[in-house]
Design an enzyme around this catalytic site. Structure first.
Site, PDB file in Angstrom:
ATOM      1  N   GLU A  19      42.134  18.686  25.499  1.00  0.00           N
ATOM      2  CA  GLU A  19      41.444  19.317  26.616  1.00  0.00           C
ATOM      3  C   GLU A  19      40.175  18.600  27.079  1.00  0.00           C
ATOM      4  OE1 GLU A  19      42.267  22.043  28.296  1.00  0.00           O
ATOM      5  OE2 GLU A  19      40.421  22.847  29.118  1.00  0.00           O
ATOM      6  N   SER A  75      32.492  30.869  20.258  1.00  0.00           N
ATOM      7  CA  SER A  75      33.048  30.998  21.604  1.00  0.00           C
ATOM      8  C   SER A  75      34.120  32.084  21.763  1.00  0.00           C
ATOM      9  CB  SER A  75      33.633  29.650  22.058  1.00  0.00           C
ATOM     10  OG  SER A  75      34.723  29.295  21.230  1.00  0.00           O
ATOM     11  N   HIS A 128      33.765  29.190  31.287  1.00  0.00           N
ATOM     12  CA  HIS A 128      34.108  29.044  32.701  1.00  0.00           C
ATOM     13  C   HIS A 128      34.949  30.226  33.185  1.00  0.00           C
ATOM     14  CE1 HIS A 128      32.583  25.173  32.037  1.00  0.00           C
ATOM     15  NE2 HIS A 128      33.663  24.438  32.159  1.00  0.00           N
ATOM     16  N   HIS A 150      38.797  27.438  22.591  1.00  0.00           N
ATOM     17  CA  HIS A 150      37.989  28.665  22.737  1.00  0.00           C
ATOM     18  C   HIS A 150      38.839  29.912  23.036  1.00  0.00           C
ATOM     19  CE1 HIS A 150      34.727  25.774  22.990  1.00  0.00           C
ATOM     20  NE2 HIS A 150      35.318  25.182  24.011  1.00  0.00           N
ATOM     21  N   CYS A 196      31.087  24.105  34.826  1.00  0.00           N
ATOM     22  CA  CYS A 196      29.731  24.104  34.264  1.00  0.00           C
ATOM     23  C   CYS A 196      28.704  24.520  35.310  1.00  0.00           C
ATOM     24  CB  CYS A 196      29.389  22.735  33.683  1.00  0.00           C
ATOM     25  SG  CYS A 196      30.289  22.410  32.138  1.00  0.00           S
ATOM     26  N   LYS A 225      41.403  18.454  36.178  1.00  0.00           N
ATOM     27  CA  LYS A 225      40.682  19.005  35.031  1.00  0.00           C
ATOM     28  C   LYS A 225      39.224  18.559  35.098  1.00  0.00           C
ATOM     29  CE  LYS A 225      39.130  19.980  30.868  1.00  0.00           C
ATOM     30  NZ  LYS A 225      37.768  19.628  30.433  1.00  0.00           N
ATOM     31  N   ASP A 246      41.229  21.125  21.607  1.00  0.00           N
ATOM     32  CA  ASP A 246      40.031  21.030  22.446  1.00  0.00           C
ATOM     33  C   ASP A 246      38.900  20.504  21.572  1.00  0.00           C
ATOM     34  OD1 ASP A 246      37.797  21.353  24.000  1.00  0.00           O
ATOM     35  OD2 ASP A 246      38.242  23.399  24.624  1.00  0.00           O
ATOM     36  N   SER A 281      39.973  29.391  17.592  1.00  0.00           N
ATOM     37  CA  SER A 281      38.961  28.926  18.526  1.00  0.00           C
ATOM     38  C   SER A 281      38.486  27.553  18.071  1.00  0.00           C
ATOM     39  CB  SER A 281      37.790  29.914  18.534  1.00  0.00           C
ATOM     40  OG  SER A 281      37.146  29.869  19.778  1.00  0.00           O
ATOM     41  N   HIS A 292      30.214  19.099  23.874  1.00  0.00           N
ATOM     42  CA  HIS A 292      31.172  19.753  22.959  1.00  0.00           C
ATOM     43  C   HIS A 292      30.617  20.034  21.564  1.00  0.00           C
ATOM     44  CE1 HIS A 292      35.143  21.201  21.970  1.00  0.00           C
ATOM     45  NE2 HIS A 292      34.963  20.657  20.787  1.00  0.00           N
ATOM     46  N   GLN A 319      47.444  21.701  31.031  1.00  0.00           N
ATOM     47  CA  GLN A 319      47.802  21.805  29.606  1.00  0.00           C
ATOM     48  C   GLN A 319      49.273  22.181  29.438  1.00  0.00           C
ATOM     49  OE1 GLN A 319      46.791  21.137  26.706  1.00  0.00           O
ATOM     50  NE2 GLN A 319      44.563  21.040  26.691  1.00  0.00           N
ATOM     51  N   ASN A 327      42.126  16.024  29.797  1.00  0.00           N
ATOM     52  CA  ASN A 327      40.786  15.974  30.404  1.00  0.00           C
ATOM     53  C   ASN A 327      40.754  15.098  31.645  1.00  0.00           C
ATOM     54  OD1 ASN A 327      37.779  16.494  30.203  1.00  0.00           O
ATOM     55  ND2 ASN A 327      37.818  14.249  30.182  1.00  0.00           N
ATOM     56  N   SER A 370      42.708  23.682  34.702  1.00  0.00           N
ATOM     57  CA  SER A 370      42.763  22.970  33.414  1.00  0.00           C
ATOM     58  C   SER A 370      44.018  23.349  32.647  1.00  0.00           C
ATOM     59  CB  SER A 370      41.553  23.342  32.552  1.00  0.00           C
ATOM     60  OG  SER A 370      40.376  23.191  33.270  1.00  0.00           O
ATOM     61  N   ASP A 375      36.887  21.538  36.159  1.00  0.00           N
ATOM     62  CA  ASP A 375      36.382  22.319  35.017  1.00  0.00           C
ATOM     63  C   ASP A 375      35.008  21.787  34.595  1.00  0.00           C
ATOM     64  OD1 ASP A 375      35.909  22.507  32.125  1.00  0.00           O
ATOM     65  OD2 ASP A 375      37.942  23.204  31.836  1.00  0.00           O
ATOM     66  N   ASN A 376      34.934  20.495  34.289  1.00  0.00           N
ATOM     67  CA  ASN A 376      33.690  19.939  33.767  1.00  0.00           C
ATOM     68  C   ASN A 376      32.560  20.094  34.784  1.00  0.00           C
ATOM     69  OD1 ASN A 376      35.912  19.036  32.324  1.00  0.00           O
ATOM     70  ND2 ASN A 376      34.965  17.107  31.717  1.00  0.00           N
TER      71      ASN A 376
HETATM   72  P1  NAI Z   1      30.995  12.078  30.897  1.00  0.00           P
HETATM   73  O1  NAI Z   1      31.319  10.906  30.054  1.00  0.00           O
HETATM   74  O2  NAI Z   1      31.517  12.194  32.289  1.00  0.00           O
HETATM   75  O3  NAI Z   1      29.399  12.266  30.985  1.00  0.00           O
HETATM   76  C1  NAI Z   1      28.499  12.077  29.946  1.00  0.00           C
HETATM   77  C2  NAI Z   1      27.332  11.271  30.504  1.00  0.00           C
HETATM   78  O4  NAI Z   1      26.290  11.210  29.527  1.00  0.00           O
HETATM   79  C3  NAI Z   1      27.718   9.830  30.855  1.00  0.00           C
HETATM   80  O5  NAI Z   1      27.434   9.553  32.211  1.00  0.00           O
HETATM   81  C4  NAI Z   1      26.886   8.992  29.898  1.00  0.00           C
HETATM   82  O6  NAI Z   1      26.474   7.763  30.491  1.00  0.00           O
HETATM   83  C5  NAI Z   1      25.712   9.917  29.609  1.00  0.00           C
HETATM   84  N1  NAI Z   1      24.995   9.627  28.369  1.00  0.00           N
HETATM   85  C6  NAI Z   1      25.487   9.172  27.173  1.00  0.00           C
HETATM   86  N2  NAI Z   1      24.500   8.998  26.284  1.00  0.00           N
HETATM   87  C7  NAI Z   1      23.357   9.350  26.907  1.00  0.00           C
HETATM   88  C8  NAI Z   1      21.993   9.382  26.519  1.00  0.00           C
HETATM   89  N3  NAI Z   1      21.603   8.979  25.288  1.00  0.00           N
HETATM   90  N4  NAI Z   1      21.066   9.835  27.404  1.00  0.00           N
HETATM   91  C9  NAI Z   1      21.439  10.209  28.672  1.00  0.00           C
HETATM   92  N5  NAI Z   1      22.718  10.176  29.105  1.00  0.00           N
HETATM   93  C10 NAI Z   1      23.670   9.758  28.242  1.00  0.00           C
HETATM   94  O7  NAI Z   1      31.455  13.360  30.047  1.00  0.00           O
HETATM   95  P2  NAI Z   1      31.637  14.860  30.602  1.00  0.00           P
HETATM   96  O8  NAI Z   1      33.030  15.056  31.020  1.00  0.00           O
HETATM   97  O9  NAI Z   1      30.529  15.156  31.525  1.00  0.00           O
HETATM   98  O10 NAI Z   1      31.481  15.683  29.239  1.00  0.00           O
HETATM   99  C11 NAI Z   1      30.247  15.741  28.528  1.00  0.00           C
HETATM  100  C12 NAI Z   1      30.389  16.635  27.291  1.00  0.00           C
HETATM  101  O11 NAI Z   1      30.661  17.975  27.707  1.00  0.00           O
HETATM  102  C13 NAI Z   1      31.556  16.266  26.375  1.00  0.00           C
HETATM  103  O12 NAI Z   1      31.176  16.516  25.043  1.00  0.00           O
HETATM  104  C14 NAI Z   1      32.650  17.227  26.806  1.00  0.00           C
HETATM  105  O13 NAI Z   1      33.611  17.383  25.797  1.00  0.00           O
HETATM  106  C15 NAI Z   1      31.844  18.469  27.068  1.00  0.00           C
HETATM  107  N6  NAI Z   1      32.413  19.477  27.970  1.00  0.00           N
HETATM  108  C16 NAI Z   1      31.917  20.748  27.815  1.00  0.00           C
HETATM  109  C17 NAI Z   1      32.347  21.767  28.626  1.00  0.00           C
HETATM  110  C18 NAI Z   1      31.818  23.141  28.432  1.00  0.00           C
HETATM  111  O14 NAI Z   1      32.357  24.087  28.992  1.00  0.00           O
HETATM  112  N7  NAI Z   1      30.765  23.354  27.684  1.00  0.00           N
HETATM  113  C19 NAI Z   1      33.343  21.542  29.685  1.00  0.00           C
HETATM  114  C20 NAI Z   1      33.757  20.150  29.813  1.00  0.00           C
HETATM  115  C21 NAI Z   1      33.293  19.169  28.980  1.00  0.00           C
END
Ligand code: NAI
Length: 475
Positions: free
Chosen positions: A198, A79, A396, A51, A237, A228, A137, A74, A343, A408, A223, A404, A232-233
């Site tokens: 990332e 983003s 963020h 991003h 968020c 991180k 990322d 990006s 993501h 990196q 990650n 984070s 960050d997550n």
């Molecule tokens: P995580 O693996 O810690 O959490 C995801 C959760 O979703 C897990 O606990 C899993 O059991 C659950 N899950 C999976 N399928 C499901 C379903 N059908 N119904 C309900 N729950 C379900 O992953 P994390 O780190 O929380 O990341 C989640 C997403 O967010 C990823 O795609 C990551 O790349 C993205 N992300 C986005 C950020 C942003 O700024 N927008 C920042 C960091 C991560």
């Protein structure tokens, strides 16, 4: 210099915000000071796909100060902060007329064709060849290189089939044009010492490739540095989910029913933030451990099916697909807000929504649309189903991104300077470096750390200087 951004005239505004951000990114600034004379990234040609925000600008300029030659895109069509992109191109020493910074190919509101064109541009070094490092990322840059090399080896790029997503058709089209008899992608892949990734979704892709034996270069999973994903997550968020909702809709969150799908790191941050605003938060989960955590944190945990008709706000945080289907959206309350912070955009079935007979999409403003169903009720979809905190707000804030991005930079130095110590595989940074990243952020918050005595250290079996926890500790 080749580049493509929205408007270079925004560079001055971008530079002022970069200067504010530098103060809030003590980890990155400490790394700049530490490596000022050693310049360990001299000779590194880093292609970044992350991003293009103000915080990322501070990351890019840190890599440059450490000696790297950088090209950037990006990793999401919505983003980019256009003033950040402009300022990075102009650079701290350049002017709009004579830019001296880094080639960036990114603007807010790219089409998917433009997005993949940008990725291709940033992977092509002027004078020929590609990067020797990727900073990714979500894994799109890594994917393009791998698919290109795979199809060159096979001698053919497959034709798109009807069931393929629009995006995959675009990627195949790009590869049809760029896979060459001179093996362009194979050579690019061979020149890459490694990738630092990332996010959760990109890391997932890397482990899959390693498992299937198709990974072509080593990777560091940034990650899963504790400093991180547990920061960050979660805390990132916790801040930016509310920012996204407010800037997109300005709907009062207090008193509303909010459903958070997924209670991993991102879900925990989002649920906490929504509760902090006074929403009644309901969590959905598939993992019994995370479901139990959510329950013990005081949230109702149930299925989406049970609550789809009563909730006002939906946020998907799973990294999985088809979490909210077109049928679910048809059953929602009038003006329910539907958003994704994971993501990729397939957590919400946007393609299915567009195919609902008689459904009408109306733009309220960029990245905010109502979708009206034939029965007259409408829902509000943020950022076309893409990550709403970066599509509708600015992602963020700097302080958490400093954690984070310090990981990196350390990971880039590690892979670039110690390449032979990393055979093809997916690695995390050692714990002492994770603790170092945290340590670099304590002073700014006025944290006073208690020092272990030698006897105490011996009693709990650690070194006085750390690491303080075994690798299996989960924080
Ligand atoms: P995580 O693996 O810690 O959490 C995801 C959760 O979703 C897990 O606990 C899993 O059991 C659950 N899950 C999976 N399928 C499901 C379903 N059908 N119904 C309900 N729950 C379900 O992953 P994390 O780190 O929380 O990341 C989640 C997403 O967010 C990823 O795609 C990551 O790349 C993205 N992300 C986005 C950020 C942003 O700024 N927008 C920042 C960091 C991560």
């Amino acid at each position: 210099m080749d580049f493509k951004v929205a408007d270079l005239a925004l560079a001055d505004f971008g530079r002022k915000e970069i200067q504010l951000a530098e103060h809030e990114m003590p980890g990155l600034m400490a790394i700049r000071r530490e490596y000022a004379s050693a310049r360990p990234l001299s000779g590194a040609k880093i292609m970044g796909s992350l991003h293009m925000t103000i915080q990322t600008a501070v990351l890019i300029e840190t890599l440059v100060e450490l000696g790297a030659d950088v090209r950037w895109v990006s990793c999401n069509i919505f983003s980019t902060q256009d003033h950040a992109a402009a300022a990075v191109v102009v650079g701290p020493q350049g002017t709009v007329e004579d830019p001296k910074g880094v080639p960036v190919f990114a603007w807010k509101g790219e089409t998917l064709e433009e997005y993949w064109w940008c990725t291709d541009q940033a992977l092509a070094w002027p004078g020929g060849g590609g990067p020797n490092m990727i900073l990714d990322d979500g894994g799109d840059a890594t994917l393009l290189v791998h698919k290109g090399a795979e199809y060159e080896k096979a001698g053919v790029v497959p034709s798109a089939s009807e069931g393929d997503s629009e995006e995959w058709k675009i990627i195949l089209d790009l590869l049809h044009r760029t896979v060459t008899s001179e093996n362009r992608w194979t050579q690019v892949a061979e020149g890459i010492r490694g990738v630092t990734e990332e996010t959760t979704t990109g890391v997932h892709r890397l482990y899959e490739m390693f498992k299937s034996g198709t990974l072509l270069f080593p990777a560091i999973n940034v990650n899963d540095s504790v400093t991180k994903s547990k920061f960050d997550n979660k805390y990132g968020c916790r801040h930016s989910v509310i920012d996204g909702l407010n800037r997109a809709t300005d709907v009062l969150i207090g008193g509303k029913v909010a459903v958070v799908c997924g209670y991993g790191d991102v879900g925990k941050g989002c649920a906490d933030a929504l509760r902090g605003q006074g929403a009644r938060v309901i969590v959905t989960e598939i993992d019994p451990i995370c479901a139990l955590q959510a329950a013990m944190d005081g949230f109702q945990v149930t299925t989406l099916d049970e609550v789809v008709g009563i909730a006002d706000i939906f946020v998907t945080t799973t990294g999985n697909y088809d979490i909210i289907t077109a049928d679910d959206m048809g059953r929602m309350k009038h003006q329910a807000i539907v958003s994704n912070i994971g993501h990729f955009d397939n957590e919400i079935d946007m393609a299915g929504l567009a195919k609902v007979p008689g459904v009408v999409k109306t733009e309220i403003k960029p990245q905010v649309h109502t979708w009206t169903f034939p029965d007259g009720h409408s829902i509000l979809v943020l950022a076309e189903g893409r990550l709403m905190n970066l599509g509708c707000a600015t992602g963020h804030p700097s302080f958490v991104m400093s954690n984070s991005f310090t990981n990196q930079v350390i990971a880039q130095i590690e892979l670039f300077t110690k390449t032979e110590e990393y055979p093809i595989g997916v690695y995390t940074l050692p714990k002492h470096l994770d603790e170092k990243v945290a340590r670099l952020h304590l002073d700014a918050l006025g944290v006073k750390l208690t020092k272990l005595s030698k006897a105490q250290a011996e009693y709990i079996g650690v070194d006085v200087e750390g690491p303080y926890k075994p690798d299996h500790y989960r924080y």
